[in-house]
Design a protein around this motif. Structure first.
Motif, short mmCIF file in Angstrom:
data_model
loop_
_atom_site.label_atom_id
_atom_site.label_comp_id
_atom_site.label_asym_id
_atom_site.label_seq_id
_atom_site.Cartn_x
_atom_site.Cartn_y
_atom_site.Cartn_z
N LYS A 12 0.83 -1.20 0.00
CA LYS A 12 0.00 0.00 0.00
C LYS A 12 0.87 1.26 0.00
O LYS A 12 0.56 2.23 -0.69
CB LYS A 12 -0.95 -0.01 1.20
CG LYS A 12 -2.13 -0.97 1.02
CD LYS A 12 -3.14 -0.81 2.13
CE LYS A 12 -4.36 -1.69 1.88
NZ LYS A 12 -5.15 -1.22 0.71
N LEU A 13 1.93 1.25 0.76
CA LEU A 13 2.84 2.39 0.78
C LEU A 13 3.50 2.58 -0.58
O LEU A 13 3.58 3.71 -1.10
CB LEU A 13 3.91 2.20 1.85
CG LEU A 13 3.44 2.27 3.31
CD1 LEU A 13 4.55 1.82 4.25
CD2 LEU A 13 2.98 3.68 3.67
N ASP A 16 0.93 3.82 -3.18
CA ASP A 16 0.46 5.18 -2.94
C ASP A 16 1.50 6.22 -3.31
O ASP A 16 1.17 7.28 -3.84
CB ASP A 16 0.04 5.36 -1.47
CG ASP A 16 -0.87 6.56 -1.29
OD1 ASP A 16 -2.04 6.48 -1.71
OD2 ASP A 16 -0.42 7.58 -0.75
N ILE A 17 2.76 5.92 -3.05
CA ILE A 17 3.78 6.92 -3.36
C ILE A 17 4.18 6.88 -4.84
O ILE A 17 4.53 7.92 -5.42
CB ILE A 17 5.03 6.75 -2.46
CG1 ILE A 17 5.80 8.08 -2.40
CG2 ILE A 17 5.91 5.61 -2.93
CD1 ILE A 17 6.91 8.10 -1.36
N PHE A 58 -0.43 11.91 0.79
CA PHE A 58 0.43 10.78 1.17
C PHE A 58 0.58 10.68 2.67
O PHE A 58 0.54 9.56 3.23
CB PHE A 58 1.81 10.90 0.52
CG PHE A 58 2.67 9.71 0.86
CD1 PHE A 58 2.43 8.47 0.30
CD2 PHE A 58 3.72 9.82 1.78
CE1 PHE A 58 3.20 7.36 0.63
CE2 PHE A 58 4.49 8.73 2.12
CZ PHE A 58 4.23 7.49 1.53
N ASN A 61 -2.78 9.19 3.95
CA ASN A 61 -2.99 7.79 3.58
C ASN A 61 -2.00 6.86 4.26
O ASN A 61 -2.38 5.83 4.83
CB ASN A 61 -2.88 7.62 2.06
CG ASN A 61 -4.15 8.04 1.34
OD1 ASN A 61 -5.10 8.49 1.96
ND2 ASN A 61 -4.14 7.92 0.03
N SER A 62 -0.72 7.20 4.19
CA SER A 62 0.30 6.31 4.74
C SER A 62 0.16 6.17 6.25
O SER A 62 0.34 5.08 6.81
CB SER A 62 1.70 6.80 4.38
OG SER A 62 1.93 8.11 4.86
N SER A 63 -0.18 7.26 6.93
CA SER A 63 -0.40 7.21 8.38
C SER A 63 -1.59 6.31 8.70
O SER A 63 -1.55 5.52 9.66
CB SER A 63 -0.66 8.61 8.93
OG SER A 63 0.43 9.47 8.68
N PHE A 65 -2.67 3.82 6.85
CA PHE A 65 -2.25 2.44 6.61
C PHE A 65 -1.55 1.87 7.84
O PHE A 65 -1.79 0.73 8.25
CB PHE A 65 -1.31 2.35 5.41
CG PHE A 65 -1.89 2.78 4.09
CD1 PHE A 65 -3.25 2.69 3.85
CD2 PHE A 65 -1.07 3.28 3.09
CE1 PHE A 65 -3.79 3.09 2.63
CE2 PHE A 65 -1.59 3.67 1.87
CZ PHE A 65 -2.95 3.58 1.64
N TYR A 66 -0.67 2.67 8.41
CA TYR A 66 0.12 2.23 9.56
C TYR A 66 -0.78 1.95 10.77
O TYR A 66 -0.65 0.92 11.44
CB TYR A 66 1.16 3.30 9.90
CG TYR A 66 2.08 2.96 11.05
CD1 TYR A 66 2.83 1.78 11.04
CD2 TYR A 66 2.23 3.83 12.13
CE1 TYR A 66 3.69 1.47 12.09
CE2 TYR A 66 3.09 3.52 13.17
CZ TYR A 66 3.81 2.35 13.14
OH TYR A 66 4.66 2.05 14.18
N LYS A 196 7.71 7.62 4.44
CA LYS A 196 7.45 6.22 4.09
C LYS A 196 8.45 5.30 4.79
O LYS A 196 8.09 4.25 5.35
CB LYS A 196 7.53 6.04 2.58
CG LYS A 196 7.38 4.59 2.07
CD LYS A 196 7.34 4.59 0.55
CE LYS A 196 7.25 3.19 -0.01
NZ LYS A 196 8.56 2.50 0.00
N GLU A 200 7.86 2.20 7.47
CA GLU A 200 8.39 0.85 7.19
C GLU A 200 9.30 0.36 8.31
O GLU A 200 9.18 -0.78 8.77
CB GLU A 200 9.16 0.87 5.86
CG GLU A 200 8.27 1.08 4.65
CD GLU A 200 9.06 1.43 3.41
OE1 GLU A 200 8.50 1.29 2.31
OE2 GLU A 200 10.23 1.87 3.53
#
Length: 210
Positions: A12-13, A16-17, A58, A61-63, A65-66, A196, A200
């Motif tokens: 997903k990361l 998205d990026i 980003f 979204n990424s936050s 996802f985490y 990102k 990770e």
């Protein structure tokens, strides 16, 4: 939008990026081809606005996802770091202004060993559509990340990215040139990539645990 495994989080990361970087790079190519055109200033204004949009998108979204990944791990709330306890109770803390609600909340917090770190509030990451450093700091601290790298970029975030974007998006005249756009382009993608990497590393090293 559940993220159940490290591989799912990574995918997903990455996805998205990647599309964001491609769009920003493609836009720069178009702008470069029109540097001598009368359309260059509108393109510059659009490029700064687009860069900000991908920056905010980003981070949000990424936050999310985490948080989704951690929420699916079924971790006891007393085994995770304090920032996740705060996220778990964030909405209740904001709404609790009566004595009964306050007493109920305190009782919950006192018994966190019986609760799990499940945070499924889709609005828990709030960029306020204005992701300046102060708001970014709240998000980063809330996820238990180190803020130093972004502190060093505070001037860029607030003065070179967010402030010009706000003026442009709200219809305020702002004198911008190619160098303004170039600074934004050269900095916004590395900042997204750094964020990102933070996610990770935290996920793989289980930095969310006490």
């Amino acid at each position: 939008m559940k993220v159940r495994t490290l591989n799912e989080l990574q995918d997903k990361l990455d996805n998205d990026i990647q599309w964001r970087k491609k769009e920003l790079t493609d836009y720069k190519l178009v702008l470069e081809k029109n540097k001598e055109s009368t359309a260059v200033i509108p393109l510059i204004r659009g490029g700064i606005t687009l860069s900000y949009a991908h920056w905010e998108g980003f981070i949000k979204n990424s936050s999310s996802f985490y948080i989704s990944y951690i929420s699916t791990l079924n971790l006891p709330l007393d085994k995770v770091k304090l920032n996740f306890v705060a996220l778990k109770f964030k909405k209740k803390l904001n709404l609790s202004n009566g004595i009964i609600e306050s007493m109920n909340l305190i009782e919950e917090i006192q018994n966190i060993e019986k609760l799990f770190c499940k945070i499924f509030d889709k609005d828990i990451i709030d960029t306020k559509s204005n992701l300046k450093f102060k708001i970014l700091n709240e998000i980063i601290v809330g996820l238990g990340f180190e803020i130093e790298h972004f502190e060093r970029n505070e001037n860029f975030i607030d003065k070179k990215l967010v402030e010009p974007r706000n003026d442009i998006a709200h219809g305020t005249y702002r004198d911008v040139n190619y160098d303004d756009y170039k600074i934004v382009f050269e900095n916004v993608i590395p900042l997204m990539e750094y964020y990102k990497t933070l996610i990770e590393n935290s996920a793989s090293l289980k930095s969310y645990l006490k």
